[in-house]
Design a protein around this motif. Structure first.
Motif, short mmCIF file in Angstrom:
data_model
loop_
_atom_site.label_atom_id
_atom_site.label_comp_id
_atom_site.label_asym_id
_atom_site.label_seq_id
_atom_site.Cartn_x
_atom_site.Cartn_y
_atom_site.Cartn_z
N THR A 75 -13.64 -3.56 4.61
CA THR A 75 -13.74 -4.34 3.38
C THR A 75 -12.63 -3.97 2.40
N ALA A 76 -11.93 -2.89 2.68
CA ALA A 76 -10.82 -2.44 1.85
C ALA A 76 -9.86 -1.66 2.73
N PRO A 77 -8.59 -1.51 2.32
CA PRO A 77 -7.63 -0.73 3.11
C PRO A 77 -8.12 0.70 3.34
N GLU A 78 -7.68 1.24 4.46
CA GLU A 78 -8.11 2.58 4.87
C GLU A 78 -6.93 3.33 5.47
N PRO A 109 -7.08 -13.86 1.69
CA PRO A 109 -6.26 -14.55 0.69
C PRO A 109 -5.60 -13.60 -0.30
N GLN A 110 -6.28 -12.47 -0.59
CA GLN A 110 -5.73 -11.51 -1.53
C GLN A 110 -4.49 -10.81 -1.00
N SER A 111 -4.24 -10.92 0.30
CA SER A 111 -3.08 -10.26 0.92
C SER A 111 -1.77 -10.96 0.62
N ARG A 112 -1.82 -12.25 0.28
CA ARG A 112 -0.66 -13.04 -0.14
C ARG A 112 0.43 -13.10 0.94
N VAL A 129 2.98 -4.55 -3.42
CA VAL A 129 2.14 -3.43 -3.86
C VAL A 129 0.69 -3.73 -3.48
N LEU A 130 0.15 -2.94 -2.56
CA LEU A 130 -1.22 -3.10 -2.07
C LEU A 130 -2.13 -2.11 -2.78
N ARG A 131 -3.17 -2.61 -3.42
CA ARG A 131 -4.14 -1.75 -4.10
C ARG A 131 -5.18 -1.29 -3.08
N LEU A 132 -5.29 0.00 -2.88
CA LEU A 132 -6.15 0.53 -1.83
C LEU A 132 -7.64 0.34 -2.13
N ALA A 133 -7.99 0.25 -3.36
CA ALA A 133 -9.41 0.16 -3.72
C ALA A 133 -10.03 -1.15 -3.26
N ASP A 134 -9.26 -2.26 -3.33
CA ASP A 134 -9.85 -3.57 -3.03
C ASP A 134 -8.95 -4.48 -2.20
N GLY A 135 -7.74 -4.04 -1.85
CA GLY A 135 -6.86 -4.86 -1.02
C GLY A 135 -6.09 -5.92 -1.78
N GLN A 136 -6.18 -5.94 -3.10
CA GLN A 136 -5.41 -6.91 -3.88
C GLN A 136 -3.92 -6.58 -3.80
N VAL A 137 -3.08 -7.63 -3.75
CA VAL A 137 -1.64 -7.46 -3.59
C VAL A 137 -0.89 -8.06 -4.76
N GLU A 138 0.11 -7.34 -5.22
CA GLU A 138 1.03 -7.84 -6.24
C GLU A 138 2.43 -7.88 -5.64
N ASP A 146 14.63 1.06 -2.99
CA ASP A 146 13.22 0.90 -2.68
C ASP A 146 12.88 1.56 -1.36
N VAL A 147 11.84 2.38 -1.36
CA VAL A 147 11.35 3.01 -0.14
C VAL A 147 9.84 2.87 -0.10
N LEU A 148 9.26 3.01 1.08
CA LEU A 148 7.80 2.96 1.20
C LEU A 148 7.18 4.12 0.43
N GLN A 149 6.13 3.83 -0.35
CA GLN A 149 5.44 4.86 -1.12
C GLN A 149 3.94 4.68 -0.97
N LEU A 150 3.26 5.73 -0.56
CA LEU A 150 1.81 5.73 -0.47
C LEU A 150 1.27 6.76 -1.47
N THR A 151 0.46 6.28 -2.40
CA THR A 151 -0.19 7.17 -3.36
C THR A 151 -1.69 7.12 -3.13
N ASP A 152 -2.45 7.77 -3.99
CA ASP A 152 -3.90 7.74 -3.87
C ASP A 152 -4.47 6.36 -4.17
N THR A 153 -3.69 5.51 -4.82
CA THR A 153 -4.21 4.21 -5.25
C THR A 153 -3.47 3.00 -4.69
N THR A 154 -2.21 3.17 -4.27
CA THR A 154 -1.43 2.01 -3.83
C THR A 154 -0.55 2.34 -2.63
N LEU A 155 -0.21 1.29 -1.89
CA LEU A 155 0.84 1.35 -0.87
C LEU A 155 1.91 0.35 -1.29
N THR A 156 3.12 0.84 -1.53
CA THR A 156 4.23 -0.01 -1.95
C THR A 156 5.24 -0.09 -0.82
#
Length: 335
Positions: A75-78, A109-112, A129-138, A146-156
């Protein structure tokens, strides 16, 4: 993200349009050797069909098995890791003690994804930018470095071509080179001010620039991810481009022509444009690896092989003799 992964996104979008559930996996970290680099993706459909790869096949098999067993109804990214211990590393074909980290994302749909593809199919770059809590994408404009970045809250992640290739001349071989280069993650630009060559240019995704070569190179501001190859055989055009390119940080500068013509070209560049010996030593010519290439598509392959070696800092050994012991023909000297 390279163009191999762009094709995976196209397949994912097709499955999504059919109403299928899909999980997208993105490599975020590796320890030890790995078959695919960080940022590579794999898509797994709800019936186990797969597109792309993140390993030699063992991790894909595990993901397929989990999807079929219903274990990946996310139901959310893991964030998941494979190969933490020696036993698991052996099971998944990783070096002993090696690790591969993935973010598994349920696609919706939120994956865009359609919006992301629309930008990529124009040959542009974009940050996701993927929000890990709910899968919403900006989706955001990219920036330098620009490089790949994984934090506690987002994957960019940054998508689109990360390398640029400027080709001087819109001749026959340029068509082959431009088409092949796009598959190797190059944004391809063509410079040709000549009306008779520019008319009818028809390589999708490659942009034609009509300015004079020295102006185009200067405006491009070549960096360490830029390659410039002169292909016209016309000193009035090739020399202008090389004058600017060899004084830039471009990682590769090449020109077509025989060894005799290359020697004359270097003499002109030194005498008329004041290039130093160190700058002239950067010129690859005859352009391309020496593999016996003779036809335009063969020479295009030879050029891209040398570009690939330069990208990764690999020095190509001198060619061995072929056939009856004669020297291997020079790539880039016959068109």
């Amino acid at each position: 993200m390279d163009n191999v992964d762009l094709n995976i996104l196209r397949q994912l979008a097709s499955w999504q349009a059919e109403g299928r559930r899909v999980v997208l996996g993105t490599i975020t970290r590796t320890w030890g050797s790995a078959p695919r680099p960080v940022g590579s993706v794999v898509a797994v459909r709800d019936d186990g069909q797969i597109a792309g790869s993140v390993s030699g096949g063992c991790i894909e098999d595990d993901l397929i098995s989990k999807v079929r067993d219903g274990a990946l109804t996310l139901t959310a990214p893991e964030v998941v890791r494979y190969g933490v211990g020696a036993e698991e590393a052996t099971r998944f074909g990783l070096p002993c003690g090696g690790t591969l980290e993935l973010v598994l994302e349920p696609v919706g749909p939120q994956s865009r994804i359609p919006e992301l593809l629309a930008v990529l199919q124009q040959g542009d770059r974009i940050r996701r930018v993927l929000r890990l809590a709910d899968g919403q994408v900006e989706l955001q404009p990219p920036s330098e470095g620009d490089v790949l970045q994984l934090t506690d809250t987002t994957l960019t992640t940054t998508h689109g071509p990360s390398w640029r290739l400027l080709l001087i001349g819109a001749g026959q071989m340029t068509h082959y080179l431009a088409t092949m280069a796009q598959a190797l993650d190059y944004q391809v630009l063509i410079c040709d001010p000549r009306e008779e060559y520019a008319t009818g240019w028809d390589v999708p995704g490659a942009r034609l620039l009509r300015g004079m070569p020295d102006d185009v190179v200067a405006e491009l501001k070549p960096d360490g991810h830029t390659a410039i190859v002169a292909l016209t055989h016309d000193p009035k055009l090739d020399d202008l481009a090389l004058m600017e390119a060899l004084a830039s940080p471009a990682f590769y500068v090449g020109a077509i022509g025989s060894r005799v013509n290359q020697a004359k070209r270097k003499a002109r560049l030194k005498e008329h444009f004041g290039l130093t010996d160190a700058q002239l030593d950067r010129l690859h010519g005859p352009v391309g690896i020496k593999n016996g290439a003779r036809t335009p598509p063969e020479i295009a392959v030879a050029i891209l092989a040398e570009l690939t070696a330069s990208r990764y800092g690999y020095v190509i050994p001198a060619p061995l003799s072929v056939g009856d012991g004669g020297a291997a023909p020079e790539a880039g000297c016959v068109v």
